[in-house]
Structures are given as structure tokens and as C-alpha cells.
Scaffold this active site. Structure first.
Site, mmCIF file in Angstrom:
data_model
loop_
_atom_site.group_PDB
_atom_site.id
_atom_site.type_symbol
_atom_site.label_atom_id
_atom_site.label_comp_id
_atom_site.label_asym_id
_atom_site.label_seq_id
_atom_site.Cartn_x
_atom_site.Cartn_y
_atom_site.Cartn_z
ATOM 1 C CD GLU A 18 -2.693 -1.678 2.286
ATOM 2 O OE1 GLU A 18 -2.732 -0.890 3.248
ATOM 3 O OE2 GLU A 18 -3.279 -2.787 2.291
ATOM 4 N NE ARG A 77 -3.285 -8.518 3.955
ATOM 5 C CZ ARG A 77 -4.283 -7.669 4.173
ATOM 6 N NH1 ARG A 77 -4.536 -6.697 3.319
ATOM 7 N NH2 ARG A 77 -5.038 -7.782 5.245
HETATM 8 O O1 0X9 Z 1 -7.847 -5.803 6.037
HETATM 9 C C1 0X9 Z 1 -7.256 -4.858 6.562
HETATM 10 O O2 0X9 Z 1 -6.372 -4.989 7.403
HETATM 11 C C2 0X9 Z 1 -7.637 -3.427 6.169
HETATM 12 N N1 0X9 Z 1 -7.959 -3.356 4.771
HETATM 13 S S1 0X9 Z 1 -6.788 -3.566 3.639
HETATM 14 O O3 0X9 Z 1 -7.418 -3.662 2.334
HETATM 15 N N2 0X9 Z 1 -5.864 -2.276 3.612
HETATM 16 O O4 0X9 Z 1 -5.996 -4.714 3.979
HETATM 17 C C3 0X9 Z 1 -8.814 -2.998 7.040
HETATM 18 C C4 0X9 Z 1 -8.342 -2.623 8.398
HETATM 19 C C5 0X9 Z 1 -9.303 -2.902 9.494
HETATM 20 N N3 0X9 Z 1 -8.710 -2.402 10.687
HETATM 21 C C6 0X9 Z 1 -8.763 -2.965 11.931
HETATM 22 N N4 0X9 Z 1 -9.356 -4.091 12.195
HETATM 23 N N5 0X9 Z 1 -8.189 -2.267 12.879
HETATM 24 ZN ZN ZN Z 2 -4.015 -2.429 4.404
#
Ligand code: 0X9
Ligand code: ZN
Length: 423
Positions: free
Chosen positions: A182, A235
Site C-alpha cells: 500500500e 502484503r
Molecule cells: O484488512 C485490513 O487490514 C484493512 N484493509 S486492507 O485492504 N488495507 O488490507 C482494514 C483494516 C481494518 N482495521 C482494523 N481491524 N483495525
Molecule cells: Zn491495508
């Protein structure tokens, strides 16, 4: 079930194991579709945690009504389209050939030594070089912070921007790039650092002078370096967990509601929560750093991409906990103020309600542990037309609109909680 059988039957050594040192994604296409049955959802989940399948999921698989963004190798596209057709499911092509997007993204590895800007994406060394240089250029305002180290022995560096010693107990913490691919998030974090130091606009000055800002542009340096050197779409962290599979999801690895939903126990999955909470040296050391200043946190901001969302705690439940109402009120105003400059549309809401159930996230741990009043996770641009590969021309606009929303958040917060003179 058919989906799984067909897909796994064709598991092959995909581009993920290319012999050249950089993984290429020529003619890989990003599709969006909505699975229709429980069986299909389960097959997709199995496929996601299988190594080397030729399918790269850009969004977790949530359920029958939730859209899935998936990048598919050219070898698997015919099979994928046939399955969708059989099941009467429409799909949308978001990106035709993601390698072209990667080639045109605007990464300039030959940046002139000493220069740093927001017209290109930068490597970890360049970002750290810039953090060091601003700390030595502005010793009165900027201090280099050491947030600990990673599994591969890299430093986790940040800066504190402080215009007034009286703000030491009013900390705004900004964390970015906990997810390696990201890249827009560290670009926006460094953009914000620069604005907090030098922007002369009255509202930005007011914000900069009202808090101590602790900003860590790259919370997952090992993954970030891997996304530069080897696999642009990486990721997780880089801990080896099986012969083929590396890394835990550092945003599923924090010790609050760990592994209670929306996280995988499969090491090959992109949402692998790790063998234990804080199993990753990077999450362990940054959690210790945060602990050391935890009681002075007024805000915790976590930057992710993509989806254009402003998310508030928590990820394990749709229940409206803590100061949900206030965060919604402030958040609604913030996304309206964000849209003013370029018309960028965000949605605001609780994580589990707005994006999906996701547990073990950094923000949730910090919120619960220290009762931080302002806690938001941004999913920055865009809506999927570029996804993680946001062209570098969008760094400055994304930075500016994000800064607008931060100014708005703290303006609203001050109106709701006016400071007395002694504070
Ligand atoms: O899945 C994730 O970690 C986040 N979306 S991403 O597409 N960037 O991977 C959402 C974050 C949710 N945040 C928390 N649970 N704190
Ligand atoms: Zn993320």
C-alpha cells in the site's frame, strides 16, 4: 465446490516463482465479482490460502453478497470465466494488465541523492534518508524516532514533530504501510510530515502547533522492501512459516480479539494472524514503543489503501462501542471536507459494518488498550480502478485531501472538547 476442484487442479508454479529476481504480472487481470453461494465462498477461501494458485485476492472473501477483487494469471482466466458463466455471475474488469500499471506507476529508483519529492514513490532507504535529513535540518521541531526493529533486522524509523513542549501529553500517532504493497500510504505520511513542518496555511499551522505528531511512514519495513525488490503485490511480513509461505498479516497480529474473526490460521493466506499475537518482531517492537507513550495518545491514525473509507473501531463487532457516536459525527464532517478539493468520495463507518470483520488490527489494540479518543483507519484512494498501484501523479492530490480531512477531524474535536487555558 466445482470452483475449488477446477482451480486447484490447475495449481501450477505461477509467476510467483519466476526465476528472475522480480515477480512479473504480465497480462494478469484484476476482476471484481460477487460470489453467489456459500459453496463458492468456501472454495474461494480455500483457494486464497493455497500456495501458488495463480489467484491473488486483493480483498478478503467475506460472504455471498460481498464483492471480491481478484487478480488472475493469464493461464487461469479462461477457467475463471467459464466458472462464472456456469454460475451465472457477472464480473467487471478493473485492470486489464496489472504489469502495465506497475511499469507506469512512477517508481523512480534513480532519484538524485539527497532529493525527495512527492512526484514518485520511494524506497525504504530514500524515505529513511529523508527522515534523517529533516531531523538534522530542523532540530528544533523534528526528532528521529526509533520504533524498534524487524525480523530481518531493519530499523523501524519515524519522526516526532513538536512545535511546543507543552504538547508532549497530546500525541497524534500516524502509522502507515503496515501492509507492504500500500505504497500510497507512506507517500501520504511523508507528505503530511512535510506539510506539518512547513505549510504556512493558518489551519495547518494551528493543527501542527496543537499536538506532538509521531509519524511512522513504514510500519512493516521487511514487507515494504520485498514489495520493491521482488514482489510489488506483497502484503505481509517476511517471517518464513512453511516451505512456500512467508509472512503473517501484521494487521491481524495485535493482541486484542486476536484471531476471533476475519483472520486466517493458514500461513499461506494473506490474512494469516501469525502463530501467536505479536509473533512478528515488527508488531512486537512497535507495540512496545506505543506502550511507552500510550497514556498520552489523543489520536491514533492508521493509513491503508484502497477503497476510500474512513473506518472506526472495532473490527470484531458491528456494535457501536466507546465513543462511536462522536467518531461518526467527526468522521462524516471529515469526509465531506475531504471531498471538497477534488470531489473524492469516501464512506465512513465501523470497520466490521463498512468493510468487513477483521481482528487483531493495530488500531483496535491501541484504542482498547489506551482508550484513545480519536481513532481512525483510512483506506485511501482509489476505488479499484488502480487498486494498490496508484499512479504517482495522485500522491500530492491524495496527500492534500487527506490533510484537509485531518484538519477537519481536529477542528471538530476541539469544538466538541474546548481546551481550557491551563490545558
Ligand atoms: O484488512 C485490513 O487490514 C484493512 N484493509 S486492507 O485492504 N488495507 O488490507 C482494514 C483494516 C481494518 N482495521 C482494523 N481491524 N483495525
Ligand atoms: Zn491495508
Amino acid at each position: 465446490m466445482k470452483f475449488l476442484l477446477v482451480a486447484l487442479a490447475t495449481v501450477a508454479l505461477s509467476a510467483t516463482l519466476a526465476t528472475s529476481d522480480k515477480v512479473r504480472y504480465d497480462n494478469y487481470t484484476l476482476f471484481r465479482f460477487v460470489p453467489k453461494t456459500k459453496a463458492m465462498v468456501q472454495s474461494l477461501i480455500d483457494l486464497e490460502s493455497a500456495p501458488l494458485s495463480g489467484y491473488h485476492f486483493f480483498s478478503p472473501i467475506q460472504g455471498e453478497a460481498q464483492p471480491v477483487d481478484v487478480l488472475i494469471s493469464p493461464d487461469h482466466q479462461a477457467e475463471f470465466k467459464a466458472i462464472l458463466e456456469e454460475n451465472n455471475i457477472e464480473s467487471e474488469v478493473l485492470v486489464e494488465d496489472i504489469q502495465k500499471s506497475i511499469d507506469n506507476e512512477g517508481f523512480r529508483p534513480d532519484t538524485l541523492a539527497g532529493s525527495f519529492d512527492w512526484r514518485a514513490y520511494h524506497t525504504l532507504d530514500e524515505i529513511y534518508g529523508w527522515l534523517r535529513s529533516i531531523a538534522s535540518s530542523y532540530p528544533d521541531r523534528v526528532t528521529l524516532l526509533y520504533g524498534g526493529s524487524t525480523g530481518q533486522g531493519r530499523d523501524i524509523l519515524g519522526v516526532r514533530i513538536s512545535h511546543n513542549p507543552a504538547n508532549a501529553e497530546r500525541i497524534v500517532f500516524i502509522e502507515a504501510n503496515i501492509h507492504a504493497r500500500e505504497w500510497i500510504t507512506s507517500a501520504v505520511a511523508t507528505f503530511i510530515i512535510n506539510q506539518l513542518i512547513g505549510n504556512t496555511d493558518a489551519e495547518v499551522r494551528h493543527l501542527a502547533e496543537s499536538y506532538d505528531f509521531y509519524v511512522f511512514p513504514v510500519f512493516n519495513p521487511d514487507g515494504f522492501v520485498h514489495s520493491h525488490t521482488t514482489n510489488r503485490l506483497w502484503r505481509k511480513t517476511r517471517t518464513q512459516y512453511s516451505i512456500f509461505c512467508y509472512g503473517a498479516d501484521p494487521n491481524r497480529n495485535w493482541p486484542y480479539q486476536w484471531m476471533t474473526g476475519g483472520a486466517s490460521n493458514q500461513p499461506c493466506s494473506d490474512t494469516y494472524g501469525g502463530p501467536a499475537p505479536l509473533s512478528e518482531p515488527s508488531t512486537l517492537s512497535t507495540s512496545n514503543f506505543i506502550r511507552s507513550i500510550g497514556r498520552n495518545l489523543e489520536a491514533y491514525i492508521s493509513l491503508h489503501s484502497y477503497s476510500q473509507m474512513l473506518l472506526l473501531p472495532y473490527g470484531h463487532t458491528t456494535a457501536h462501542l466507546d465513543n462511536y457516536d462522536e467518531l461518526m459525527l467527526i468522521g462524516r464532517q471529515a469526509i465531506q471536507d475531504l471531498s471538497r478539493r477534488y470531489g473524492t468520495q469516501y464512506v465512513v463507518g465501523n470497520i466490521a459494518e463498512t468493510i468487513y470483520v477483521a481482528t487483531g488490527g493495530s488500531m483496535d489494540w491501541v484504542k482498547n488498550e489506551f482508550q484513545v479518543p480519536i481513532s481512525y483507519t483510512y483506506e485511501l484512494r482509489d476505488l479499484g480502478q488502480n487498486g494498490f498501484i496508484l499512479p504517482a501523479e495522485e500522491i500530492i492530490p491524495t496527500g492534500l485531501e487527506t490533510l484537509d480531512s485531518l484538519v477537519s477531524i481536529f477542528r471538530s474535536y476541539e469544538l466538541l472538547h474546548p481546551r481550557t487555558d491551563s490545558e
